[in-house]
Design a protein around this motif. Structure first.
Motif, PDB file in Angstrom:
ATOM      1  N   PRO A 145       0.796  -1.234   0.000  1.00  0.00           N
ATOM      2  CA  PRO A 145       0.000   0.000   0.000  1.00  0.00           C
ATOM      3  C   PRO A 145       0.827   1.281   0.000  1.00  0.00           C
ATOM      4  O   PRO A 145       0.327   2.349  -0.347  1.00  0.00           O
ATOM      5  N   SER A 146       2.108   1.185   0.399  1.00  0.00           N
ATOM      6  CA  SER A 146       2.943   2.388   0.426  1.00  0.00           C
ATOM      7  C   SER A 146       3.597   2.665  -0.921  1.00  0.00           C
ATOM      8  O   SER A 146       4.258   3.682  -1.103  1.00  0.00           O
ATOM      9  N   ILE A 147       3.432   1.747  -1.872  1.00  0.00           N
ATOM     10  CA  ILE A 147       4.018   1.898  -3.201  1.00  0.00           C
ATOM     11  C   ILE A 147       2.903   1.956  -4.239  1.00  0.00           C
ATOM     12  O   ILE A 147       2.034   1.099  -4.289  1.00  0.00           O
ATOM     13  N   GLU A 184       9.454  -5.454 -18.055  1.00  0.00           N
ATOM     14  CA  GLU A 184      10.382  -5.323 -16.933  1.00  0.00           C
ATOM     15  C   GLU A 184       9.756  -4.392 -15.913  1.00  0.00           C
ATOM     16  O   GLU A 184       8.822  -3.638 -16.220  1.00  0.00           O
ATOM     17  N   VAL A 185      10.309  -4.406 -14.701  1.00  0.00           N
ATOM     18  CA  VAL A 185       9.788  -3.584 -13.610  1.00  0.00           C
ATOM     19  C   VAL A 185      10.858  -2.590 -13.175  1.00  0.00           C
ATOM     20  O   VAL A 185      12.041  -2.943 -13.070  1.00  0.00           O
ATOM     21  N   LYS A 186      10.433  -1.358 -12.930  1.00  0.00           N
ATOM     22  CA  LYS A 186      11.352  -0.318 -12.459  1.00  0.00           C
ATOM     23  C   LYS A 186      10.749   0.321 -11.213  1.00  0.00           C
ATOM     24  O   LYS A 186       9.589   0.750 -11.224  1.00  0.00           O
ATOM     25  N   SER A 187      11.539   0.377 -10.136  1.00  0.00           N
ATOM     26  CA  SER A 187      11.101   1.017  -8.893  1.00  0.00           C
ATOM     27  C   SER A 187      11.884   2.301  -8.684  1.00  0.00           C
ATOM     28  O   SER A 187      13.093   2.358  -8.952  1.00  0.00           O
ATOM     29  N   PHE A 188      11.202   3.333  -8.205  1.00  0.00           N
ATOM     30  CA  PHE A 188      11.859   4.630  -8.019  1.00  0.00           C
ATOM     31  C   PHE A 188      10.984   5.523  -7.146  1.00  0.00           C
ATOM     32  O   PHE A 188       9.835   5.200  -6.834  1.00  0.00           O
ATOM     33  N   THR A 189      11.560   6.657  -6.751  1.00  0.00           N
ATOM     34  CA  THR A 189      10.829   7.672  -5.994  1.00  0.00           C
ATOM     35  C   THR A 189      10.630   8.886  -6.880  1.00  0.00           C
ATOM     36  O   THR A 189      11.566   9.359  -7.541  1.00  0.00           O
ATOM     37  N   LYS A 191       8.504  12.523  -4.015  1.00  0.00           N
ATOM     38  CA  LYS A 191       8.493  12.004  -2.649  1.00  0.00           C
ATOM     39  C   LYS A 191       7.549  10.814  -2.455  1.00  0.00           C
ATOM     40  O   LYS A 191       7.238  10.444  -1.324  1.00  0.00           O
ATOM     41  N   LYS A 192       7.116  10.207  -3.557  1.00  0.00           N
ATOM     42  CA  LYS A 192       6.279   9.015  -3.494  1.00  0.00           C
ATOM     43  C   LYS A 192       7.020   7.846  -4.131  1.00  0.00           C
ATOM     44  O   LYS A 192       7.802   8.031  -5.070  1.00  0.00           O
ATOM     45  N   LYS A 193       6.778   6.659  -3.614  1.00  0.00           N
ATOM     46  CA  LYS A 193       7.405   5.457  -4.164  1.00  0.00           C
ATOM     47  C   LYS A 193       6.516   4.853  -5.247  1.00  0.00           C
ATOM     48  O   LYS A 193       5.312   4.706  -5.069  1.00  0.00           O
ATOM     49  N   ILE A 228       2.533   9.378 -15.344  1.00  0.00           N
ATOM     50  CA  ILE A 228       2.308   9.072 -13.927  1.00  0.00           C
ATOM     51  C   ILE A 228       1.454  10.161 -13.278  1.00  0.00           C
ATOM     52  O   ILE A 228       0.532   9.865 -12.504  1.00  0.00           O
ATOM     53  N   ASP A 229       1.731  11.419 -13.606  1.00  0.00           N
ATOM     54  CA  ASP A 229       0.911  12.524 -13.081  1.00  0.00           C
ATOM     55  C   ASP A 229      -0.553  12.368 -13.499  1.00  0.00           C
ATOM     56  O   ASP A 229      -1.469  12.574 -12.691  1.00  0.00           O
ATOM     57  N   LEU A 230      -0.776  12.007 -14.759  1.00  0.00           N
ATOM     58  CA  LEU A 230      -2.143  11.820 -15.257  1.00  0.00           C
ATOM     59  C   LEU A 230      -2.841  10.679 -14.528  1.00  0.00           C
ATOM     60  O   LEU A 230      -4.028  10.778 -14.175  1.00  0.00           O
TER      61      LEU A 230
END
Length: 201
Positions: free
Chosen positions: A5-7, A47-52, A55-57, A165-167
């Motif tokens: 839930p935090s991501i 593929e999967v990419k994780s990032f911030t 200030k959100k994950k 992502i903003d949209l």
């Protein structure tokens, strides 16, 4: 992907004709590298990419799809899996530009209220670019959702996906607010009915 839930997790699908640079965009964004000799994608890769970001994950699952007609059925099977779409054309190939309308229509037919951004790729090939007026003729309707990119030069790839992502975040906030409004409305009606019942009895 395992739910956390935090991501915030989104699935983004790359679409477009063959040889427009989808795989190069894919490799640039995921691995920050390119292979100029990469062949055409067969079927679908991801593929999967994780990032911030802000200030959100985030965890983005990016799908690279084949553009050839013979793989179109496989590609379309992933439409319902995508939260959003990157529709790519080649800035040196007018036929691929014309094709974006078909790709957009295919997605809109399959997904209600779909979210997408158009990428005009290969902006580094300056001497071969389609005339600006022809590009504008096809993308003017989507001018706020259009980026000229170069996967080779690493231009506007990250910016375009950040916009996407903003949209998606805006859409999620709007959907949550609408959901809360409906729930509150339903509760109000229930209370009102109970009050009316009490008065009647």
């Amino acid at each position: 992907m395992k739910n956390n839930p935090s991501i915030t997790q989104y699935k983004i699908v790359l679409l477009g004709d063959t040889n427009v640079g989808k795989t190069t965009i894919f490799n640039r964004y995921i691995h920050d590298k390119v292979d100029k000799n990469v062949g055409s994608t067969i079927g679908v890769d991801f593929e999967v990419k994780s990032f911030t970001y802000k200030k959100k994950k985030y965890k983005i699952k990016l799908f690279d799809t084949a553009g050839q007609e013979r793989f179109r059925t496989i590609t379309q099977a992933y439409f319902h899996m995508g939260d959003a779409f990157l529709i790519v054309f080649d800035l040196t190939n007018e036929n691929s530009l014309i094709s974006i309308h078909e790709w957009i229509q295919s997605v809109q037919d399959a997904v209600d209220n779909c979210t997408f951004i158009i990428l005009g790729n290969k902006s580094d090939l300056i001497e071969k670019l389609i005339p600006e007026d022809i590009i504008n003729e096809h993308v003017k309707k989507y001018k706020n959702f259009f980026f000229k990119t170069s996967a080779i030069k690493n231009k506007n790839i990250k910016e375009a996906i950040s916009k996407l992502i903003d949209l998606l975040d805006e859409k999620n906030i709007k959907n949550r607010n609408n959901s809360f409004a409906v729930e509150e409305g339903n509760n109000y009606n229930k209370v009102g009915n109970q009050e009316n019942n009490n008065k009647c009895c």
